[in-house]
Design a protein around this motif. Sequence first.
Motif, PDB file in Angstrom:
ATOM      1  N   SER A  98      -3.172   2.662  15.728  1.00  0.00           N
ATOM      2  CA  SER A  98      -1.873   3.241  16.041  1.00  0.00           C
ATOM      3  C   SER A  98      -1.989   4.725  16.338  1.00  0.00           C
ATOM      4  CB  SER A  98      -0.909   3.018  14.885  1.00  0.00           C
ATOM      5  OG  SER A  98      -1.408   3.645  13.734  1.00  0.00           O
ATOM      6  N   ALA A 146       4.488   7.126   1.574  1.00  0.00           N
ATOM      7  CA  ALA A 146       4.208   7.412   2.997  1.00  0.00           C
ATOM      8  C   ALA A 146       3.597   8.791   3.193  1.00  0.00           C
ATOM      9  CB  ALA A 146       5.495   7.287   3.807  1.00  0.00           C
ATOM     10  N   ARG A 153      -2.605   5.873   0.513  1.00  0.00           N
ATOM     11  CA  ARG A 153      -1.349   5.145   0.758  1.00  0.00           C
ATOM     12  C   ARG A 153      -1.569   3.646   0.559  1.00  0.00           C
ATOM     13  NH1 ARG A 153       0.064   5.507   6.617  1.00  0.00           N
ATOM     14  NH2 ARG A 153      -0.175   7.721   6.210  1.00  0.00           N
ATOM     15  N   THR A 161       2.739  -3.426  -4.727  1.00  0.00           N
ATOM     16  CA  THR A 161       2.867  -4.858  -4.421  1.00  0.00           C
ATOM     17  C   THR A 161       2.503  -5.709  -5.634  1.00  0.00           C
ATOM     18  OG1 THR A 161       2.264  -4.362  -2.134  1.00  0.00           O
ATOM     19  CG2 THR A 161       2.162  -6.648  -2.778  1.00  0.00           C
ATOM     20  N   PHE A 173      10.908  -4.853  -1.461  1.00  0.00           N
ATOM     21  CA  PHE A 173      10.442  -3.858  -0.484  1.00  0.00           C
ATOM     22  C   PHE A 173      11.614  -3.415   0.367  1.00  0.00           C
ATOM     23  CE2 PHE A 173       5.888  -3.974  -0.998  1.00  0.00           C
ATOM     24  CZ  PHE A 173       5.484  -2.803  -0.390  1.00  0.00           C
TER      25      PHE A 173
ATOM     26  N   ARG B  62       9.100  -0.475   7.554  1.00  0.00           N
ATOM     27  CA  ARG B  62       9.581   0.877   7.214  1.00  0.00           C
ATOM     28  C   ARG B  62       8.790   1.868   8.059  1.00  0.00           C
ATOM     29  NH1 ARG B  62      12.872  -1.664   4.997  1.00  0.00           N
ATOM     30  NH2 ARG B  62      13.227  -2.022   2.779  1.00  0.00           N
ATOM     31  N   ILE B  64       8.485   5.820   8.365  1.00  0.00           N
ATOM     32  CA  ILE B  64       8.904   7.039   7.676  1.00  0.00           C
ATOM     33  C   ILE B  64       8.218   8.259   8.287  1.00  0.00           C
ATOM     34  CG2 ILE B  64       9.008   8.211   5.429  1.00  0.00           C
ATOM     35  CD1 ILE B  64       8.900   5.358   4.155  1.00  0.00           C
ATOM     36  N   ALA B  71       4.608   7.213   9.267  1.00  0.00           N
ATOM     37  CA  ALA B  71       3.842   6.222   8.510  1.00  0.00           C
ATOM     38  C   ALA B  71       4.622   4.910   8.555  1.00  0.00           C
ATOM     39  CB  ALA B  71       3.664   6.688   7.073  1.00  0.00           C
ATOM     40  N   THR B  73       4.959   0.908   7.466  1.00  0.00           N
ATOM     41  CA  THR B  73       4.547  -0.130   6.527  1.00  0.00           C
ATOM     42  C   THR B  73       5.414  -1.363   6.767  1.00  0.00           C
ATOM     43  OG1 THR B  73       4.038   1.557   4.886  1.00  0.00           O
ATOM     44  CG2 THR B  73       4.177  -0.706   4.097  1.00  0.00           C
ATOM     45  N   PHE B  75       6.222  -5.514   5.740  1.00  0.00           N
ATOM     46  CA  PHE B  75       6.132  -6.382   4.562  1.00  0.00           C
ATOM     47  C   PHE B  75       6.790  -7.717   4.859  1.00  0.00           C
ATOM     48  CE2 PHE B  75      10.563  -5.961   3.400  1.00  0.00           C
ATOM     49  CZ  PHE B  75      10.920  -4.772   4.021  1.00  0.00           C
ATOM     50  N   CYS B  88       3.962  -9.361   0.459  1.00  0.00           N
ATOM     51  CA  CYS B  88       2.735  -8.754   0.981  1.00  0.00           C
ATOM     52  C   CYS B  88       3.117  -7.588   1.883  1.00  0.00           C
ATOM     53  CB  CYS B  88       1.866  -9.764   1.725  1.00  0.00           C
ATOM     54  SG  CYS B  88       2.520 -10.343   3.314  1.00  0.00           S
ATOM     55  N   PHE B  89       2.191  -6.663   2.028  1.00  0.00           N
ATOM     56  CA  PHE B  89       2.469  -5.509   2.885  1.00  0.00           C
ATOM     57  C   PHE B  89       1.375  -5.382   3.942  1.00  0.00           C
ATOM     58  CE2 PHE B  89      -0.734  -2.283   1.952  1.00  0.00           C
ATOM     59  CZ  PHE B  89      -1.309  -2.779   0.802  1.00  0.00           C
ATOM     60  N   GLN B  91      -0.264  -2.463   7.081  1.00  0.00           N
ATOM     61  CA  GLN B  91      -0.222  -1.242   7.893  1.00  0.00           C
ATOM     62  C   GLN B  91      -0.945  -1.481   9.225  1.00  0.00           C
ATOM     63  OE1 GLN B  91      -0.284   2.652   5.431  1.00  0.00           O
ATOM     64  NE2 GLN B  91      -1.778   1.336   4.439  1.00  0.00           N
ATOM     65  N   PRO B  93      -1.402  -2.397  12.924  1.00  0.00           N
ATOM     66  CA  PRO B  93      -0.455  -2.309  14.048  1.00  0.00           C
ATOM     67  C   PRO B  93      -0.032  -3.663  14.613  1.00  0.00           C
ATOM     68  CG  PRO B  93      -2.270  -0.769  14.349  1.00  0.00           C
ATOM     69  CD  PRO B  93      -2.620  -1.600  13.166  1.00  0.00           C
ATOM     70  N   GLU B 117      -2.292  -7.680   0.604  1.00  0.00           N
ATOM     71  CA  GLU B 117      -2.108  -7.260   1.997  1.00  0.00           C
ATOM     72  C   GLU B 117      -1.898  -8.501   2.862  1.00  0.00           C
ATOM     73  OE1 GLU B 117      -4.558  -3.417   3.188  1.00  0.00           O
ATOM     74  OE2 GLU B 117      -5.783  -4.823   2.055  1.00  0.00           O
TER      75      GLU B 117
END
Lengths: 173, 136
Positions: A98, A146, A153, A161, A173, B62, B64, B71, B73, B75, B88-89, B91, B93, B117
Amino acid sequence: MKWLVPLSAFQTLLLVMLGLHAIKLDMRTDQLVDSVDTLNRDIQQASPDTAPIQWAAASSSDGGLTADDIRMIMREEYQAIAGEEGAATPVRSAATSSSSPQQPAPVYDQRQTVLTQSAIDQEMERLRSMNVVPPADMMSLQAKIAELPPEARRAALIRLTKAINSGEIKGQF
Amino acid sequence: MKLKSKILAAGVAVALMSTAAIAGYKQPAPVDVDLVNRTALGDMVSAQQAKDEVTYIGCGIRKIQTGAGVASTGFCQARDADEEQFTCFTQDPELLAATATTGDFSFITFAWNEDGECTYIGVSTQSFYLTEKMVK
């Protein structure tokens, strides 16, 4: 019968003439091939010298290129090459990450990171003690997370989590 | 008058039945969270119309603004009727883009690793996830 001998003699003569003509043609073909080869060699030898000759001609008509002129030309060439690379880079970066490699990596203040991590730990402890965590509190925690550098992070998100999934933090979340 | 009311009610019932009959193929997917295999699935409509107060499923994102840029995130989270739940989360892309494709009537499926994750996010929006109640 009396015509046969002169006729065969005439035919033989014609055959001899034809043969001679064929030999002549063959010799001319060889000469042509040789001359084409020679021409090719001449062109190959001449081409590396073509640019300097033209450049010399141009410089002599302009009164000569100075070192600054040459530097400027080289600079323009480098910029053109850099521009081409720059145009190709965003496609690669979009596919892999990204953040664009063209942009400088964000700099994180190590002291600030430690402080933020400490604040996140305290906040998570506070949320653990709540029966139900309101969305606003979860949002506030996520905003703090963030601010951390990518690896920190990720670690904080793993902790959050796990806390949510284990029921220690009763929020979404 | 009473007879008229009965006829009217019967007419309405028949009309509703016929509507249901032509409403197309249905394939509701009730929410199921499998903590052993680390997967969850279900459609939003089935979750919303579940006969309990615990079931849900969905994905979100999210974004932010921070001092170092935005940033992001993503989920996904789900809880089934047996109250098995997981969040689960991500990051990543590509997975972030997947979370953004969820719609009101989507079927969602996701999987996760031991760190929580997201490793897989699937979204599908099909007519057969719409229930008869919604089509009527």
